[in-house]
Design a protein around this motif. Structure first.
Motif, PDB file in Angstrom:
ATOM      1  N   ILE A  11      49.033  43.667  50.335  1.00  0.00           N
ATOM      2  CA  ILE A  11      48.930  42.444  50.092  1.00  0.00           C
ATOM      3  C   ILE A  11      47.590  41.729  50.020  1.00  0.00           C
ATOM      4  O   ILE A  11      47.181  40.934  49.309  1.00  0.00           O
ATOM      5  N   HIS A  12      46.803  42.283  51.000  1.00  0.00           N
ATOM      6  CA  HIS A  12      45.498  41.842  51.391  1.00  0.00           C
ATOM      7  C   HIS A  12      44.432  42.142  50.362  1.00  0.00           C
ATOM      8  O   HIS A  12      43.471  41.586  49.800  1.00  0.00           O
ATOM      9  N   GLU A  13      44.622  43.291  50.033  1.00  0.00           N
ATOM     10  CA  GLU A  13      43.976  43.900  48.841  1.00  0.00           C
ATOM     11  C   GLU A  13      44.033  43.233  47.543  1.00  0.00           C
ATOM     12  O   GLU A  13      43.019  42.990  46.807  1.00  0.00           O
ATOM     13  N   VAL A  14      45.329  42.895  47.417  1.00  0.00           N
ATOM     14  CA  VAL A  14      45.757  42.188  46.202  1.00  0.00           C
ATOM     15  C   VAL A  14      44.919  40.759  46.229  1.00  0.00           C
ATOM     16  O   VAL A  14      44.212  40.137  45.244  1.00  0.00           O
ATOM     17  N   CYS A  15      45.012  40.140  47.311  1.00  0.00           N
ATOM     18  CA  CYS A  15      44.241  38.653  47.602  1.00  0.00           C
ATOM     19  C   CYS A  15      42.810  38.734  47.346  1.00  0.00           C
ATOM     20  O   CYS A  15      42.315  37.979  46.621  1.00  0.00           O
ATOM     21  N   GLU A  16      42.134  39.825  47.884  1.00  0.00           N
ATOM     22  CA  GLU A  16      40.819  39.963  47.750  1.00  0.00           C
ATOM     23  C   GLU A  16      40.643  40.251  46.410  1.00  0.00           C
ATOM     24  O   GLU A  16      39.301  39.694  46.002  1.00  0.00           O
ATOM     25  N   ARG A  17      41.244  40.875  45.786  1.00  0.00           N
ATOM     26  CA  ARG A  17      40.872  41.428  44.374  1.00  0.00           C
ATOM     27  C   ARG A  17      40.771  39.855  43.556  1.00  0.00           C
ATOM     28  O   ARG A  17      39.821  39.491  42.718  1.00  0.00           O
TER      29      ARG A  17
END
Length: 357
Positions: A204-210
């Motif tokens: 989910i943090h990769e999603v947020c960073e994107r």
């Protein structure tokens, strides 16, 4: 000798609503929490009886009479209390018989937060199902004649006399371009139901960073994006692209609502992730769930649309399609989760809850 009402002043410190009654059911005292829960001032409440408070208070009144008769020391029950022109109250009631003839009964009402949450989720699920059916039917009804309109405009353009072609072609092009615009809108309406659910491991943090990188690129100045991540959150199976679109729709709406604060240079958008345990989502109990918050310090959602923000074609900004949050809700539901929203001036919090393995 009557008990002075000042002896109940300490009850104002309690977060649960407390009312003290005499043997006739007249309200002698109500604490501050009771004023808030019942939407009435202390002065107004002390002119009422228990029978005046609720449309369906028979159970509570019966227990009150039992307390006056000292048939028990205290009695607890969960009640749904209806009020004229106001939302019903889901409460846990505790009726206590006091050893005092002047103030024989004390009633404590605690809002049943879990029941409220379940009722709200049930309403959102019913609303979402109705929305999906409406969208599908509406999109198909619009889609079929659109092709005919566009085709007819193209044929009409071919048949225009050469001497009038330039001046009349402008009108046929308007028809064709507007038909294409509506076709794009229809495709967006149908997209969530057509696209395959591509399942993979999602961080989910990769999603947020994107999403963060996309928002920063569009709003490079005046907007601070804060990250408050729980890095222990495990990966889960899901559609990464759908979740990116979900978070982007919410974050982009927030950034647009922050335009005035961005101009002033004090706009803040926060991504916050946590884990919640033993939670019920859509009537199913889960051991763990992702708890993702997207918070902004903008003006808040207008009150007139606050309860309809997930409806299709409802938008709080001029020129908005009103599809962003509807699509976000659809994508989250496909991950067995729910979206909640809390909004007031300078604080809007969209909360995404998705089960974790």
């Amino acid at each position: 000798m009557k008990t002075p009402l000042t002896s109940f002043a300490g009850l104002d410190l309690l977060t649960s609503a407390v009312i003290v009654l005499d043997a006739e059911g007249s309200i002698l005292f109500a604490n501050a929490s009771a004023e808030n829960l019942l939407d009435s001032s202390f002065k107004s409440l002390t002119h009422l009886k228990l029978t005046d408070l609720f449309l369906n208070g028979e159970e509570l009144i019966e227990v009150f009479h039992q307390a006056v008769a000292h048939q028990f020391a205290d009695k607890r029950q969960d009640l749904t209390l209806e009020r004229a022109g106001r939302e019903a109250l889901h409460v846990h009631s505790i009726v206590t018989a006091l050893d005092n003839p002047d103030t024989p009964v004390l009633i404590e009402l605690r809002e049943n937060v879990q029941q409220l949450k379940l009722d709200r989720e049930e309403r959102m699920l019913d609303q979402s199902k109705a929305n999906k059916e409406l969208i599908r039917n509406l999109a198909h009804e619009i889609k079929n004649p659109l092709g005919g309109i566009r085709g007819a405009a193209q044929l009409l353009e071919l048949e225009l006399p050469e001497r009038h072609l330039r001046e009349l072609r402008e009108y046929t092009q308007v028809i064709i371009k507007e038909a294409d615009r509506l076709q794009t809108l229809v495709d967006r309406l149908l997209a969530p139901h057509r696209l395959p659910h591509i399942v993979g491991d999602v961080n989910i943090h990769e999603v947020c960073e994107r999403v963060r990188s996309l928002i920063v690129a569009e709003f490079p100045q005046g907007l601070t994006i804060k990250r408050d991540y729980d890095l222990s959150i495990p990966e889960f199976r899901g559609d990464k692209e759908q979740l990116i679109q979900t978070v982007l729709n919410i974050a982009h709406n927030a950034a647009q609502a922050l335009h005035e604060r961005i101009r002033q240079g004090d706009a803040v958008l926060t991504f916050k992730s946590r884990v919640v345990r033993q939670i019920t989502l859509a009537k199913v109990r889960y051991r763990l769930a992702l708890d993702l918050h997207i918070i902004d310090n903008g003006p808040g959602i207008p009150p007139e649309i606050r309860n309809r923000i997930f409806y299709p074609l409802v938008s709080g900004k001029e020129g908005g399609s009103g599809l962003g949050l509807t699509l976000a809700q659809t994508f989250v539901e496909q991950h067995l989760g729910v979206i909640e929203c809390e909004s007031r001036p300078e604080y809007t919090d969209f909360r995404i809850l998705i089960p974790l393995p």
